[in-house]
Write a protein that holds these residues in place. Sequence first.
Motif, mmCIF file in Angstrom:
data_model
loop_
_atom_site.group_PDB
_atom_site.id
_atom_site.type_symbol
_atom_site.label_atom_id
_atom_site.label_comp_id
_atom_site.label_asym_id
_atom_site.label_seq_id
_atom_site.Cartn_x
_atom_site.Cartn_y
_atom_site.Cartn_z
ATOM 1 N N GLY A 246 0.818 -1.209 0.000
ATOM 2 C CA GLY A 246 0.000 0.000 0.000
ATOM 3 C C GLY A 246 0.851 1.257 0.000
ATOM 4 O O GLY A 246 0.585 2.196 -0.749
ATOM 5 N N ARG A 247 1.877 1.272 0.840
ATOM 6 C CA ARG A 247 2.780 2.430 0.878
ATOM 7 C C ARG A 247 3.465 2.619 -0.474
ATOM 8 O O ARG A 247 3.588 3.739 -0.963
ATOM 9 N N ASP A 248 3.900 1.510 -1.067
ATOM 10 C CA ASP A 248 4.552 1.601 -2.376
ATOM 11 C C ASP A 248 3.589 2.162 -3.425
ATOM 12 O O ASP A 248 3.981 2.993 -4.251
ATOM 13 N N GLY A 249 2.332 1.717 -3.398
ATOM 14 C CA GLY A 249 1.337 2.224 -4.350
ATOM 15 C C GLY A 249 1.091 3.705 -4.173
ATOM 16 O O GLY A 249 1.026 4.456 -5.155
ATOM 17 N N LEU A 250 0.958 4.135 -2.927
ATOM 18 C CA LEU A 250 0.737 5.559 -2.664
ATOM 19 C C LEU A 250 1.941 6.383 -3.118
ATOM 20 O O LEU A 250 1.782 7.456 -3.706
ATOM 21 N N PHE A 251 3.131 5.872 -2.861
ATOM 22 C CA PHE A 251 4.336 6.586 -3.282
ATOM 23 C C PHE A 251 4.415 6.668 -4.802
ATOM 24 O O PHE A 251 4.783 7.708 -5.359
ATOM 25 N N ARG A 252 4.060 5.588 -5.500
ATOM 26 C CA ARG A 252 4.092 5.601 -6.969
ATOM 27 C C ARG A 252 3.139 6.642 -7.521
ATOM 28 O O ARG A 252 3.486 7.380 -8.451
ATOM 29 N N VAL A 253 1.923 6.701 -6.969
ATOM 30 C CA VAL A 253 0.953 7.698 -7.450
ATOM 31 C C VAL A 253 1.485 9.104 -7.186
ATOM 32 O O VAL A 253 1.424 9.975 -8.058
ATOM 33 N N HIS A 254 2.023 9.324 -6.003
ATOM 34 C CA HIS A 254 2.578 10.637 -5.654
ATOM 35 C C HIS A 254 3.680 11.026 -6.633
ATOM 36 O O HIS A 254 3.692 12.135 -7.174
ATOM 37 N N ARG A 255 4.595 10.113 -6.879
ATOM 38 C CA ARG A 255 5.723 10.385 -7.776
ATOM 39 C C ARG A 255 5.237 10.690 -9.197
ATOM 40 O O ARG A 255 5.738 11.603 -9.853
ATOM 41 N N LEU A 256 4.243 9.940 -9.667
ATOM 42 C CA LEU A 256 3.705 10.160 -11.016
ATOM 43 C C LEU A 256 3.060 11.537 -11.150
ATOM 44 O O LEU A 256 3.306 12.257 -12.121
ATOM 45 N N ILE A 257 2.236 11.894 -10.186
ATOM 46 C CA ILE A 257 1.523 13.169 -10.274
ATOM 47 C C ILE A 257 2.482 14.347 -10.103
ATOM 48 O O ILE A 257 2.399 15.323 -10.847
ATOM 49 N N VAL A 258 3.413 14.244 -9.171
ATOM 50 C CA VAL A 258 4.389 15.314 -9.000
ATOM 51 C C VAL A 258 5.247 15.446 -10.263
ATOM 52 O O VAL A 258 5.516 16.556 -10.730
ATOM 53 N N GLY A 259 5.640 14.320 -10.844
ATOM 54 C CA GLY A 259 6.422 14.363 -12.078
ATOM 55 C C GLY A 259 5.680 15.057 -13.202
ATOM 56 O O GLY A 259 6.250 15.855 -13.949
ATOM 57 N N LYS A 260 4.389 14.774 -13.322
ATOM 58 C CA LYS A 260 3.588 15.411 -14.368
ATOM 59 C C LYS A 260 3.463 16.909 -14.099
ATOM 60 O O LYS A 260 3.538 17.720 -15.024
ATOM 61 N N MET A 261 3.284 17.292 -12.847
ATOM 62 C CA MET A 261 3.186 18.711 -12.513
ATOM 63 C C MET A 261 4.491 19.436 -12.815
ATOM 64 O O MET A 261 4.480 20.585 -13.269
ATOM 65 N N GLU A 262 5.618 18.779 -12.600
ATOM 66 C CA GLU A 262 6.906 19.400 -12.918
ATOM 67 C C GLU A 262 7.031 19.642 -14.420
ATOM 68 O O GLU A 262 7.519 20.688 -14.852
ATOM 69 N N VAL A 263 6.582 18.674 -15.220
ATOM 70 C CA VAL A 263 6.621 18.844 -16.680
ATOM 71 C C VAL A 263 5.729 20.007 -17.092
ATOM 72 O O VAL A 263 6.123 20.862 -17.894
ATOM 73 N N LEU A 264 4.517 20.039 -16.543
ATOM 74 C CA LEU A 264 3.591 21.118 -16.895
ATOM 75 C C LEU A 264 4.104 22.476 -16.432
ATOM 76 O O LEU A 264 3.961 23.467 -17.145
ATOM 77 N N ALA A 265 4.719 22.516 -15.254
ATOM 78 C CA ALA A 265 5.249 23.789 -14.743
ATOM 79 C C ALA A 265 6.324 24.336 -15.673
ATOM 80 O O ALA A 265 6.428 25.556 -15.853
ATOM 81 N N GLY A 266 7.100 23.467 -16.280
ATOM 82 C CA GLY A 266 8.125 23.910 -17.215
ATOM 83 C C GLY A 266 7.541 24.509 -18.485
ATOM 84 O O GLY A 266 8.203 25.270 -19.184
ATOM 85 N N ARG A 267 6.291 24.179 -18.779
ATOM 86 C CA ARG A 267 5.651 24.676 -19.997
ATOM 87 C C ARG A 267 4.811 25.934 -19.759
ATOM 88 O O ARG A 267 4.416 26.588 -20.719
ATOM 89 N N VAL A 268 4.544 26.261 -18.527
ATOM 90 C CA VAL A 268 3.666 27.395 -18.213
ATOM 91 C C VAL A 268 4.192 28.710 -18.783
ATOM 92 O O VAL A 268 3.420 29.457 -19.389
ATOM 93 N N PRO A 269 5.471 29.058 -18.628
ATOM 94 C CA PRO A 269 5.934 30.343 -19.178
ATOM 95 C C PRO A 269 5.661 30.473 -20.673
ATOM 96 O O PRO A 269 5.215 31.524 -21.141
ATOM 97 N N ARG A 270 5.897 29.414 -21.439
ATOM 98 C CA ARG A 270 5.649 29.476 -22.883
ATOM 99 C C ARG A 270 4.158 29.627 -23.172
ATOM 100 O O ARG A 270 3.759 30.377 -24.058
ATOM 101 N N LEU A 271 3.321 28.924 -22.427
ATOM 102 C CA LEU A 271 1.877 29.043 -22.609
ATOM 103 C C LEU A 271 1.400 30.456 -22.298
ATOM 104 O O LEU A 271 0.541 30.999 -22.999
ATOM 105 N N LEU A 272 1.969 31.083 -21.268
ATOM 106 C CA LEU A 272 1.595 32.447 -20.928
ATOM 107 C C LEU A 272 1.996 33.416 -22.047
ATOM 108 O O LEU A 272 1.269 34.355 -22.347
ATOM 109 N N GLU A 273 3.161 33.149 -22.670
ATOM 110 C CA GLU A 273 3.585 33.981 -23.794
ATOM 111 C C GLU A 273 2.594 33.854 -24.969
ATOM 112 O O GLU A 273 2.250 34.839 -25.606
ATOM 113 N N ILE A 274 2.160 32.649 -25.231
ATOM 114 C CA ILE A 274 1.217 32.409 -26.329
ATOM 115 C C ILE A 274 -0.090 33.139 -26.058
ATOM 116 O O ILE A 274 -0.634 33.817 -26.929
ATOM 117 N N VAL A 275 -0.579 33.013 -24.839
ATOM 118 C CA VAL A 275 -1.845 33.677 -24.470
ATOM 119 C C VAL A 275 -1.698 35.195 -24.570
ATOM 120 O O VAL A 275 -2.566 35.877 -25.100
#
Length: 112
Positions: free
Chosen positions: A77-106
Amino acid sequence: GGGAAGLGLTVLAEVVHAARPALTPSQLSRAVSVFGRALADGPRTGLGLGMQCAAAKVLVQLVELIYAGDDPDPQRGRDGLFRVHRLIVGKMEVLAGRVPRLLEIVAGMQCA
């Protein structure tokens, strides 16, 4: 986007949602793997943003099931929770890197 893979994920998400109370710890772990892969590899495999969001939503729903689960092996259970946490945080990091460019486009769209 994603064609057959997107359709398969949609059907699987519906099955997981409908069968939530009956899912075994092993099934929860496999669901985390499938939807986690969809979230992490979506852009590379052509899976659209909508399907990636759906995968993230299923992962968040799985957190509650894993946390409340009755797995005799608490480490799984702990491993599953950690995997979900790592996946979602990783995706947020990718999206955060794209925010400045998206703001420029807007901003460019507003000036036009």
